[in-house]
Design a protein around this motif. Sequence first.
Motif, mmCIF file in Angstrom:
data_model
loop_
_atom_site.group_PDB
_atom_site.id
_atom_site.type_symbol
_atom_site.label_atom_id
_atom_site.label_comp_id
_atom_site.label_asym_id
_atom_site.label_seq_id
_atom_site.Cartn_x
_atom_site.Cartn_y
_atom_site.Cartn_z
ATOM 1 N N ASN A 255 33.764 30.663 25.094
ATOM 2 C CA ASN A 255 32.854 31.795 25.302
ATOM 3 C C ASN A 255 33.254 32.579 26.540
ATOM 4 N N ILE A 256 33.772 31.888 27.558
ATOM 5 C CA ILE A 256 34.236 32.543 28.785
ATOM 6 C C ILE A 256 35.569 33.245 28.535
ATOM 7 N N ILE A 257 36.465 32.604 27.774
ATOM 8 C CA ILE A 257 37.773 33.204 27.505
ATOM 9 C C ILE A 257 37.632 34.539 26.781
ATOM 10 N N GLY A 258 36.835 34.551 25.727
ATOM 11 C CA GLY A 258 36.679 35.774 24.951
ATOM 12 C C GLY A 258 36.034 36.894 25.744
ATOM 13 N N THR A 259 35.014 36.560 26.521
ATOM 14 C CA THR A 259 34.310 37.579 27.295
ATOM 15 C C THR A 259 35.171 38.100 28.442
ATOM 16 N N ALA A 260 35.906 37.208 29.114
ATOM 17 C CA ALA A 260 36.768 37.637 30.228
ATOM 18 C C ALA A 260 37.852 38.581 29.740
ATOM 19 N N ALA A 261 38.433 38.309 28.573
ATOM 20 C CA ALA A 261 39.460 39.203 28.026
ATOM 21 C C ALA A 261 38.881 40.584 27.736
ATOM 22 N N ALA A 262 37.682 40.610 27.149
ATOM 23 C CA ALA A 262 37.039 41.894 26.859
ATOM 24 C C ALA A 262 36.728 42.653 28.149
ATOM 25 N N ALA A 263 36.225 41.939 29.148
ATOM 26 C CA ALA A 263 35.876 42.577 30.425
ATOM 27 C C ALA A 263 37.103 43.160 31.106
ATOM 28 N N ALA A 264 38.203 42.415 31.115
ATOM 29 C CA ALA A 264 39.439 42.913 31.727
ATOM 30 C C ALA A 264 39.939 44.143 30.993
ATOM 31 N N GLY A 265 39.858 44.120 29.671
ATOM 32 C CA GLY A 265 40.293 45.280 28.896
ATOM 33 C C GLY A 265 39.467 46.515 29.198
ATOM 34 N N ILE A 266 38.168 46.354 29.297
ATOM 35 C CA ILE A 266 37.288 47.488 29.590
ATOM 36 C C ILE A 266 37.553 48.027 30.990
ATOM 37 N N ALA A 267 37.766 47.127 31.961
ATOM 38 C CA ALA A 267 38.033 47.568 33.334
ATOM 39 C C ALA A 267 39.327 48.366 33.404
ATOM 40 N N LEU A 268 40.362 47.912 32.695
ATOM 41 C CA LEU A 268 41.632 48.645 32.712
ATOM 42 C C LEU A 268 41.510 49.952 31.948
ATOM 43 N N LYS A 269 40.758 49.947 30.873
ATOM 44 C CA LYS A 269 40.547 51.171 30.097
ATOM 45 C C LYS A 269 39.925 52.275 30.951
ATOM 46 N N LYS B 206 42.384 48.806 42.120
ATOM 47 C CA LYS B 206 41.878 47.460 41.806
ATOM 48 C C LYS B 206 40.407 47.328 42.192
ATOM 49 N N ARG B 207 40.042 47.959 43.294
ATOM 50 C CA ARG B 207 38.646 47.909 43.700
ATOM 51 C C ARG B 207 37.764 48.596 42.661
ATOM 52 N N ARG B 208 38.256 49.690 42.099
ATOM 53 C CA ARG B 208 37.498 50.369 41.049
ATOM 54 C C ARG B 208 37.337 49.487 39.823
ATOM 55 N N ALA B 209 38.406 48.773 39.447
ATOM 56 C CA ALA B 209 38.324 47.877 38.295
ATOM 57 C C ALA B 209 37.331 46.762 38.554
ATOM 58 N N SER B 210 37.374 46.206 39.751
ATOM 59 C CA SER B 210 36.432 45.140 40.108
ATOM 60 C C SER B 210 35.002 45.657 40.091
ATOM 61 N N ASP B 211 34.807 46.867 40.591
ATOM 62 C CA ASP B 211 33.467 47.450 40.587
ATOM 63 C C ASP B 211 32.962 47.671 39.162
ATOM 64 N N GLU B 212 33.872 48.043 38.265
ATOM 65 C CA GLU B 212 33.477 48.245 36.865
ATOM 66 C C GLU B 212 32.988 46.938 36.258
ATOM 67 N N ILE B 213 33.655 45.844 36.551
ATOM 68 C CA ILE B 213 33.233 44.535 36.046
ATOM 69 C C ILE B 213 31.897 44.141 36.660
ATOM 70 N N GLU B 214 31.744 44.374 37.955
ATOM 71 C CA GLU B 214 30.480 44.046 38.617
ATOM 72 C C GLU B 214 29.332 44.876 38.039
ATOM 73 N N ARG B 215 29.612 46.125 37.745
ATOM 74 C CA ARG B 215 28.580 46.990 37.169
ATOM 75 C C ARG B 215 28.100 46.460 35.824
ATOM 76 N N ARG B 216 28.988 45.783 35.107
ATOM 77 C CA ARG B 216 28.651 45.257 33.787
ATOM 78 C C ARG B 216 28.293 43.770 33.824
ATOM 79 N N ARG B 217 28.058 43.253 35.000
ATOM 80 C CA ARG B 217 27.827 41.814 35.169
ATOM 81 C C ARG B 217 26.865 41.245 34.125
ATOM 82 N N GLY C 197 46.798 43.324 35.424
ATOM 83 C CA GLY C 197 47.151 44.411 34.525
ATOM 84 C C GLY C 197 47.480 45.692 35.278
ATOM 85 N N ILE C 198 46.762 45.973 36.355
ATOM 86 C CA ILE C 198 47.045 47.146 37.178
ATOM 87 C C ILE C 198 48.410 47.024 37.838
#
Length: 575
Positions: A271-285, A181-192, A546-547
Amino acid sequence: MHARPEQFDELGRGHRRAARRQQVVDDHHQVALGQRVFVDVERARAVLQLVLDAHAAGRQLARLAHRNQGQLQVVRQRRPEKEAARLDRDDRRQLGVAVLLRERVHDLAHRLRVLEERRDVAKEDARLREVRYVANKLLEVHPERKTNACVPLSPRLALEFRQRGGFVSEQLVSENATAIKRRASDEIERRRQELIDLSLRIHATPEIAFQEHKSSAMVADFLEAQGFALERGICELDTAFRATYGSGEPRIAFVAEYDALPGVGHGCGHNIIGTAAAAAGIALKSLLPEDGGGTVLVIGTPAEEAAGGKVYMVARGAFEGLDCAMMVHPGNRNTFVAYALACLELEIEFRGKEAHAAARPEAGLNALDAMVAAFSNLGLMRQQIRDSARVHGIITEGGQAVNVIPSVTRAKLLIRSEEDEYMDEVLKPKVLACFEGAAQATGCKLTHKWGEESRYKTMRTNMALAEAYRDNVEGLGRKTVMPESKRSMGSTDMGNVSQVVPGIHPAISIAPPEVPIHTEEFREIAKSESGHAGLLDGARALAMTGIDVLLDPELRKRMKDEFAGAGGRSSDGAG
C-alpha cells in the motif's frame, strides 16, 4: 534606492506595486544617504533585463520605471499591461548582488543574445502558458532575504542551460535544483492527507496476485484525476496500468505495487509502494511543461508477491524507451542498494503404482518414498552449493489414504541464487539430479517443469542512480546503511526491470530492526504513523531523484555507461 520614511508604516510592501516617483530617491535623501549602495544602474538594468529576456520570462519583463509607464517591447514578448517594474526597498539587495556578479552574468547574456537571434527565445515563448502563472511561479526576480541571489529557472530551461554548459550550468542550475526539489517536496506535503487516505484504502482492501482490481483502480483513478493519461490493462494483464504525463526525454518511471499476501494482507507494505510511486509522479508532473522537456510515468505492476507481474511486463515491452525506473519499499532500515536473488520455481511430480499398504505393499511403487528421498538428497546437496544459494519447497500432495501406497505425489520448490549464471549452470542441474536419483531408486516416473516464464532475475542496482537517491533521502534526515548481505532481501521481479533499464529498489524504514516484513506486526505498522512518514519521505526522495535525472545530463550519462558496462541490454531489446 530607498523608501521614504513614511513607507515604514505601510503593510505588505504595497502588494509589490510599482515604485512611484516620490519613492525613488537619490543619495541626497537624508535616510538614503547613510545606507546608500553604489550601483551602476544602467548596467544593473541590463543584467536583469537580459537574464529575464533569455528565459522568455513570465511575459512581463522586469524593467526600471520610466515615467511610470510600461515600455514598448519587441514582438512576441507582450506588454506588461501598462505597469512599471515592481521594485521596492528590499530589491536593492538583488541589484547589489547582480552588479557583483555582472561579469559572469554578462557573459551569459552574450550567449543568450545569440540564442535569441536564432529565435530560440521566440520558440520557447510560443509554448508557455498564461502570463501571470509563469511569471509568479518560475521566473520572477526574487529579492533575496538571506545571503545569495537566485533567478529561478524552470526545469526545462535549467536543462537547456545545463546541456549548453558554462557558468550557469555549474552554479545557477545547482541552486535552482534545490529550489525545484523544495517545490516537489511542498507538493507532496500539500497532498499529505489525500496520500495517506489512498494508502489506508489500499491497506484495507488486500487483494492477492492478479486479483488487485480495486487496489489497481484506486491508484490509476487517483493519477487520472491529476491529469495523467491512463492506459489500463496493459501487457495483457487486467490489473496493470501505465500513467503518462509530458513528452520528450528524459523518460522517468516510478513503479507501483499494490498486491497483498495471502492470509497476511499488506504485511509487505505494498500500500505504501503504490502510493509513494503515485505521489512522486504527481510531484514531478507539477514541474513539467505538457509539451516537451521530459516525460514522467507511473507504471502499475501486479502480482509481485507470487507470479511476478513485472516479469511478463518486461517481456511484453512495458519498460522500453525509459531512462530509468525507480521504486521504494518499506522495511526496517533505510537502504539505497538492494541485493535481490534470482528466483526460479520448480514443479515436481512422481508417479508410482497403488497397492494395499498392508496386504500387498510389494506390488506397489511408492511415489511418497520417491519424494521423501528427493528432499533428503536436497538436504545433503546443500553442503556442496554456495552459501548464498537457497533451495526450499513443500509437498503439495502426498497421498490420499494411509492404507494405500501413494501413486502420485507433487511438490513445489523455489531455488535462488545471487547470480543468474550460477542458477543456470550449477544449481538447476544439481537440484534436478536429486529428484532424478530418487526416481531411479524407487522406480517411479518423474516429470518436472521449470517456471522460466515467471523467473525473477537478480537485482542490478544502478549505483549512479542509487547514490543520487541516497543523497536525497539523507537530505531528509534519514541515515542509510548497506545491506548486511546480498541475500538479505529475498527476491523481487524488479530485478527483471533492472536488467533492461537503469533501476533502483531502495528501502525506507518504517519498522524497528527486529520486525521483519511478511508478518502481521509489519502489516499493522504499514498503516501507522510510522508507515505514513515512510510513505511521504519515500515519495519525496523518489521525486527529488527524478529531478536529478531530469536536470543533470551527466548523471544520465553515468547511469547509461554503468548500465551498458554491467551487461544490461538496451530498452529496445538490443544486447
